[in-house]
Design a protein around this motif. Sequence first.
Motif, PDB file in Angstrom:
ATOM      1  N   LYS A  68      14.145  18.058  -6.816  1.00 27.14           N
ATOM      2  CA  LYS A  68      12.972  18.558  -6.105  1.00 27.14           C
ATOM      3  C   LYS A  68      11.829  17.545  -6.073  1.00 27.14           C
ATOM      4  CE  LYS A  68      12.163  22.011  -8.959  1.00 27.14           C
ATOM      5  NZ  LYS A  68      11.513  23.139  -9.705  1.00 27.14           N
ATOM      6  N   ALA A  69      11.876  16.548  -6.972  1.00 31.61           N
ATOM      7  CA  ALA A  69      10.802  15.557  -7.064  1.00 31.61           C
ATOM      8  C   ALA A  69      11.296  14.354  -7.851  1.00 31.61           C
ATOM      9  CB  ALA A  69       9.575  16.160  -7.735  1.00 31.61           C
TER      10      ALA A  69
ATOM     11  N   LYS B 175       5.707  -1.242  -8.535  1.00 33.27           N
ATOM     12  CA  LYS B 175       5.610  -0.550  -7.244  1.00 33.27           C
ATOM     13  C   LYS B 175       6.818  -0.866  -6.379  1.00 33.27           C
ATOM     14  CE  LYS B 175       2.913  -0.273  -2.981  1.00 33.27           C
ATOM     15  NZ  LYS B 175       1.727  -0.766  -2.230  1.00 33.27           N
ATOM     16  N   ASN B 176       7.210  -2.134  -6.341  1.00 36.97           N
ATOM     17  CA  ASN B 176       8.361  -2.540  -5.534  1.00 36.97           C
ATOM     18  C   ASN B 176       9.660  -1.942  -6.074  1.00 36.97           C
ATOM     19  OD1 ASN B 176       6.735  -4.025  -3.815  1.00 36.97           O
ATOM     20  ND2 ASN B 176       7.063  -5.976  -4.889  1.00 36.97           N
ATOM     21  N   ILE B 177       9.792  -1.900  -7.400  1.00 39.37           N
ATOM     22  CA  ILE B 177      11.004  -1.317  -7.989  1.00 39.37           C
ATOM     23  C   ILE B 177      11.101   0.163  -7.645  1.00 39.37           C
ATOM     24  CG2 ILE B 177      12.134  -0.673 -10.160  1.00 39.37           C
ATOM     25  CD1 ILE B 177      11.114  -3.281 -11.369  1.00 39.37           C
ATOM     26  N   ILE B 178       9.991   0.890  -7.810  1.00 40.62           N
ATOM     27  CA  ILE B 178      10.005   2.325  -7.505  1.00 40.62           C
ATOM     28  C   ILE B 178      10.334   2.559  -6.034  1.00 40.62           C
ATOM     29  CG2 ILE B 178       8.605   4.429  -7.387  1.00 40.62           C
ATOM     30  CD1 ILE B 178       7.051   3.405  -9.831  1.00 40.62           C
ATOM     31  N   SER B 179       9.704   1.800  -5.148  1.00 38.59           N
ATOM     32  CA  SER B 179       9.945   1.952  -3.713  1.00 38.59           C
ATOM     33  C   SER B 179      11.389   1.630  -3.359  1.00 38.59           C
ATOM     34  CB  SER B 179       8.984   1.048  -2.919  1.00 38.59           C
ATOM     35  OG  SER B 179       7.633   1.387  -3.183  1.00 38.59           O
ATOM     36  N   TRP B 180      11.925   0.536  -3.946  1.00 39.10           N
ATOM     37  CA  TRP B 180      13.324   0.170  -3.711  1.00 39.10           C
ATOM     38  C   TRP B 180      14.259   1.268  -4.178  1.00 39.10           C
ATOM     39  CZ3 TRP B 180      16.312  -0.400  -8.191  1.00 39.10           C
ATOM     40  CH2 TRP B 180      17.663  -0.713  -7.982  1.00 39.10           C
TER      41      TRP B 180
ATOM     42  N   ASN C 159      18.211   5.559  -3.079  1.00 30.99           N
ATOM     43  CA  ASN C 159      18.792   6.866  -3.380  1.00 30.99           C
ATOM     44  C   ASN C 159      18.386   7.944  -2.376  1.00 30.99           C
ATOM     45  OD1 ASN C 159      20.223   6.527  -6.135  1.00 30.99           O
ATOM     46  ND2 ASN C 159      18.241   5.531  -6.460  1.00 30.99           N
ATOM     47  N   LYS C 160      17.732   7.513  -1.290  1.00 30.14           N
ATOM     48  CA  LYS C 160      17.367   8.420  -0.194  1.00 30.14           C
ATOM     49  C   LYS C 160      16.537   9.610  -0.694  1.00 30.14           C
ATOM     50  CE  LYS C 160      21.379   7.218   2.672  1.00 30.14           C
ATOM     51  NZ  LYS C 160      21.753   6.039   1.851  1.00 30.14           N
ATOM     52  N   LEU C 161      15.498   9.281  -1.446  1.00 32.53           N
ATOM     53  CA  LEU C 161      14.626  10.305  -2.013  1.00 32.53           C
ATOM     54  C   LEU C 161      13.228  10.267  -1.397  1.00 32.53           C
ATOM     55  CD1 LEU C 161      15.599   9.786  -5.783  1.00 32.53           C
ATOM     56  CD2 LEU C 161      16.536  11.474  -4.198  1.00 32.53           C
ATOM     57  N   GLN C 162      13.101   9.649  -0.237  1.00 32.89           N
ATOM     58  CA  GLN C 162      11.787   9.430   0.367  1.00 32.89           C
ATOM     59  C   GLN C 162      11.036  10.721   0.673  1.00 32.89           C
ATOM     60  OE1 GLN C 162      14.709   8.152   1.391  1.00 32.89           O
ATOM     61  NE2 GLN C 162      14.490   6.129   2.365  1.00 32.89           N
ATOM     62  N   LYS C 163      11.766  11.809   0.904  1.00 33.95           N
ATOM     63  CA  LYS C 163      11.109  13.059   1.288  1.00 33.95           C
ATOM     64  C   LYS C 163      10.614  13.866   0.087  1.00 33.95           C
ATOM     65  CE  LYS C 163      13.671  13.590   5.621  1.00 33.95           C
ATOM     66  NZ  LYS C 163      14.562  14.480   6.417  1.00 33.95           N
TER      67      LYS C 163
ATOM     68  N   ASP D 295      -2.271   2.285  -6.028  1.00 33.68           N
ATOM     69  CA  ASP D 295      -1.354   1.482  -5.210  1.00 33.68           C
ATOM     70  C   ASP D 295      -0.268   2.325  -4.548  1.00 33.68           C
ATOM     71  OD1 ASP D 295      -2.696  -0.764  -6.270  1.00 33.68           O
ATOM     72  OD2 ASP D 295      -1.318  -0.863  -7.971  1.00 33.68           O
ATOM     73  N   MET D 296       0.042   3.484  -5.141  1.00 34.94           N
ATOM     74  CA  MET D 296       1.130   4.331  -4.659  1.00 34.94           C
ATOM     75  C   MET D 296       0.617   5.753  -4.430  1.00 34.94           C
ATOM     76  SD  MET D 296       4.425   3.144  -6.920  1.00 34.94           S
ATOM     77  CE  MET D 296       5.517   3.672  -5.592  1.00 34.94           C
ATOM     78  N   ARG D 297       1.320   6.483  -3.603  1.00 36.66           N
ATOM     79  CA  ARG D 297       0.932   7.863  -3.329  1.00 36.66           C
ATOM     80  C   ARG D 297       1.687   8.809  -4.265  1.00 36.66           C
ATOM     81  NH1 ARG D 297      -1.642  10.939   0.276  1.00 36.66           N
ATOM     82  NH2 ARG D 297      -0.810  13.012   0.763  1.00 36.66           N
ATOM     83  N   PHE D 298       1.040   9.187  -5.368  1.00 38.29           N
ATOM     84  CA  PHE D 298       1.583  10.185  -6.279  1.00 38.29           C
ATOM     85  C   PHE D 298       1.018  11.559  -5.905  1.00 38.29           C
ATOM     86  CE2 PHE D 298       1.726   6.346  -9.057  1.00 38.29           C
ATOM     87  CZ  PHE D 298       3.089   6.361  -9.340  1.00 38.29           C
ATOM     88  N   SER D 299       1.859  12.589  -5.989  1.00 41.53           N
ATOM     89  CA  SER D 299       1.362  13.955  -5.764  1.00 41.53           C
ATOM     90  C   SER D 299       0.414  14.366  -6.877  1.00 41.53           C
ATOM     91  CB  SER D 299       2.535  14.935  -5.685  1.00 41.53           C
ATOM     92  OG  SER D 299       3.340  14.671  -4.562  1.00 41.53           O
TER      93      SER D 299
END
Length: 339
Positions: free
Chosen positions: A76-77, A142-147, A152-156, A177-181
Amino acid sequence: MLRRGNKQKHRLLILSLILIFSAIFLLLSSKGKRLKSRLALSNVKWDSYQSSVQFHPTVEFRNGTDVIWQIPDLPKAVLFLAHGCNGRAVNFWDRSLSCPNCVGLPEERLIVLHALARKFAVLTISSAGRCWSFGEERVIVKNIISWWIEKNKLQKLPLVALGASSGGYFVSALATDMRFSSITLMISEGLFDKMDIPKSYPPTIFVHMPKDNVRMRAISRNMQALRQKGIDVAEIKCMEFPLTPSLLSDKIPGLDESVSVSLFNLFSEEGFIDESGHMRNDGRATQWKIALKKRKTLLSDKNEWFHHIQEELNLAFAYHEMTSLQTVQILNWFESHMS
């Protein structure tokens, strides 16, 4: 007369049996309540304690650091976890075939188990040095998390983060630097006095130990600063708690209960704990390892548990330590701010 005597004996026998069974019931009930009480320390629901969650992490070395993760079915997240100084990604995971070098420290592993059970995909990364830095390392992470999210196709999925101590400072900066909920800063006031706080900064919950008065005052100032920006903030205060004879074996898989009881007795005999079981000093300032040398057979070949035991002693004193005790509230906070 004989018949009346037999009746009296029969009544006494029945009464005795009732008293014996009542005593057994009360004893078992008392033990159950004590166990439930110990489990309540980590906010685990009694009915769900026997979780089916198992560790089977994936380990990779990327951009000069360890990256370890696990993704449950139907996540879910995404939860990024940042350790404190002297920590590593391996601390969050039990040793297994897929991660033979993993350590599984008691508080870190429980945070992961809770998160996986709540369907959070968990990602851990090791800092380059003893503690986190706040320049180039932010870009690398940031790059590692984004990669990893893209791979793993978790962008949504919503992205959240928890950082403890140095990791808390790091997460507070990474959130620009990143968009955290939402984020959790554990035993850390963050770096808010050294950076501009945008109005888009994520909702932040501070998990801290009031015994650390200096940090508590800094957290209060930073909470006020975030509120003035219109950012949702909250706090969880973590208090000291007493050791019990079986607490260490309850929290450390593989540590026998007899060893846990012996250690508790040692701490009591040496005056490390008071009559109620509370630590008299922070675990780091307690010479328990020196005292342990007097009992050469107690943990002679179990040195891999020293860090695990140290963590629990630190936590019981509640001054500055990673804690899983409030994980349910933390995950509730994340879930209430998912967008």
